[in-house]
Design a protein around this motif. Structure first.
Motif, PDB file in Angstrom:
ATOM      1  N   GLY A   1       0.824  -1.134   0.287  1.00 49.65           N
ATOM      2  CA  GLY A   1      -0.101  -0.071  -0.066  1.00 49.65           C
ATOM      3  C   GLY A   1       0.863   1.050   0.037  1.00 49.65           C
ATOM      4  O   GLY A   1      -0.208   2.578  -0.335  1.00 49.65           O
ATOM      5  N   LEU A   2       2.234   0.996  -0.229  1.00 48.87           N
ATOM      6  CA  LEU A   2       3.260   2.658   0.493  1.00 48.87           C
ATOM      7  C   LEU A   2       3.501   2.584  -1.156  1.00 48.87           C
ATOM      8  O   LEU A   2       4.203   2.010  -2.102  1.00 48.87           O
ATOM      9  CB  LEU A   2       4.500   2.074   1.012  1.00 48.87           C
TER      10      LEU A   2
ATOM     11  N   PHE B   1       0.252   5.952   2.649  1.00 50.35           N
ATOM     12  CA  PHE B   1       0.040   4.004   2.298  1.00 50.35           C
ATOM     13  C   PHE B   1      -1.497   5.256   1.566  1.00 50.35           C
ATOM     14  O   PHE B   1      -2.039   5.858   2.020  1.00 50.35           O
ATOM     15  CB  PHE B   1      -0.171   4.235   3.665  1.00 50.35           C
ATOM     16  N   ASP B   2      -1.922   4.349   0.527  1.00 48.11           N
ATOM     17  CA  ASP B   2      -3.082   4.408   0.417  1.00 48.11           C
ATOM     18  C   ASP B   2      -3.641   5.996   0.149  1.00 48.11           C
ATOM     19  O   ASP B   2      -4.988   6.483   0.153  1.00 48.11           O
ATOM     20  CB  ASP B   2      -4.389   3.576   0.801  1.00 48.11           C
TER      21      ASP B   2
ATOM     22  N   HIS C   1       3.660   4.905  11.684  1.00 47.61           N
ATOM     23  CA  HIS C   1       4.410   4.137  10.173  1.00 47.61           C
ATOM     24  C   HIS C   1       5.470   3.763  10.803  1.00 47.61           C
ATOM     25  O   HIS C   1       6.338   2.482  10.313  1.00 47.61           O
ATOM     26  CB  HIS C   1       4.223   4.945   9.300  1.00 47.61           C
TER      27      HIS C   1
END
Length: 244
Positions: free
Chosen positions: A112-113, A162-163, A191
Motif C-alpha cells: 500500500g505504500l 499509504f493508500d 508508521h
C-alpha cells in the motif's frame, strides 16, 4: 577529487542552498537559514584558522540561531578536540556512508505504500519537521527557505503515502557533484517498524539509477546505521558534531 572529497563537496553545496547569511572563504565556511533548527545553521568547514579565531567568528556570524559545527574530514585534523576546551560541546559522531547503486540490497515496498515526487512544500516540510525536531512555530520559516532554496544542484523531494493518505515517509534527494545525497529520511511515528525508511532509501537509489548516478551518499545517525549497513552502505568518514 576522490569519493570522500566529492561527497563532502556535495554536502556543503546542499546546506549552502539554505544560506541567507555570510558564507565566508574556504578557511571558515558557514551557512545560516534562520530556521530555529540547529542542523540548518552552522559551520561546514574550518581549515588553516586557529580554532579560537574560527570559533569566535562563527559565533558572530551565527548569533541568534541554534547551530552546529560539522567537524569532518575536510576540516583541520583534530579540530573537534581543539574546540571543546574553548566551550564547544560534543553532540554526536555521525558516519558518512556511501553505496554504489548496483550493490544496494533490494527491499520490498510495504503493501500500500506509494512513493512519488512531491511539490507540496507545506505538507512535506511539516512531515519531515515533525520527525526531525523542527519546532511547529518554525515550520513556516522552513517552508519559506525550501521555496527559496538555491543550491548548486537539483533537489527532488520524495513522499511516501499509504493508500493516498497523509505523508508517512520523506526523503530529500540531492543531485550534485555526480552523486545523490539523502537528507530528511524519516518515518512518521505512527508508521514506524513497517519498512518505510528502507523503502524511501530504495526509492532514492532507483532515482539515482534513472539519472545515471552510480553513487548514493548520506550521513547517518547511530540509530539508523544498522539499516544502512544492511542495505549495503559503507562508512567512508565521520562528522563530529558540536554545539557552540
Amino acid at each position: 577529487m576522490d569519493l570522500l572529497e566529492t561527497v563532502l563537496a556535495a554536502h556543503r553545496a546542499y546546506l549552502l542552498g539554505w544560506n541567507i547569511g555570510t558564507t565566508g572563504g574556504d578557511d571558515l565556511v558557514t551557512y545560516r537559514s534562520g530556521v530555529r533548527h540547529a542542523p540548518l545553521n552552522g559551520v561546514l568547514r574550518a581549515s588553516g584558522r586557529p580554532p579560537q579565531d574560527a570559533l569566535a567568528e562563527a559565533r558572530v556570524r551565527l548569533d541568534g540561531v541554534p547551530r552546529i559545527w560539522w567537524a569532518g574530514p575536510d576540516s583541520d585534523a583534530g579540530l573537534a578536540d581543539s574546540l571543546v576546551p574553548l566551550g564547544a560541546v560534543p553532540l554526536a559522531s555521525l558516519p558518512i556512508m556511501t553505496a554504489e547503486t548496483g550493490s544496494v540490497v533490494p527491499v520490498a515496498t510495504p503493501a500500500g505504500l506509494r512513493i512519488a515526487e512531491t511539490t507540496d512544500l507545506a505538507e512535506f516540510v511539516a512531515a519531515y519537521g515533525r520527525v526531525s525536531g523542527i519546532p511547529a512555530d518554525a515550520t513556516a520559516t522552513a517552508i519559506a527557505r525550501e521555496q527559496a532554496f538555491a543550491g548548486d544542484g537539483t533537489v527532488i523531494r520524495l513522499a511516501g503515502r499509504f493508500d493516498d493518505g497523509p505523508i508517512a515517509g520523506t526523503a530529500v534527494a540531492w543531485l550534485s557533484h555526480g552523486v545523490l545525497t539523502l537528507y530528511f529520511v524519516g518515518t512518521q511515528p505512527e508508521h514506524r517498524r513497517r519498512g518505510v525508511g528502507a523503502a524511501m532509501t530504495a526509492a532514492a537509489v532507483d532515482l539515482a539509477r534513472r539519472h545515471g548516478i552510480s553513487t548514493v551518499a548520506l550521513t547517518s545517525s547511530e540509530a539508523g546505521k544498522a539499516l544502512y549497513d544492511r542495505l549495503g552502505f559503507r562508512t567512508v568518514g565521520v562528522f563530529q558534531l558540536l554545539s557552540f
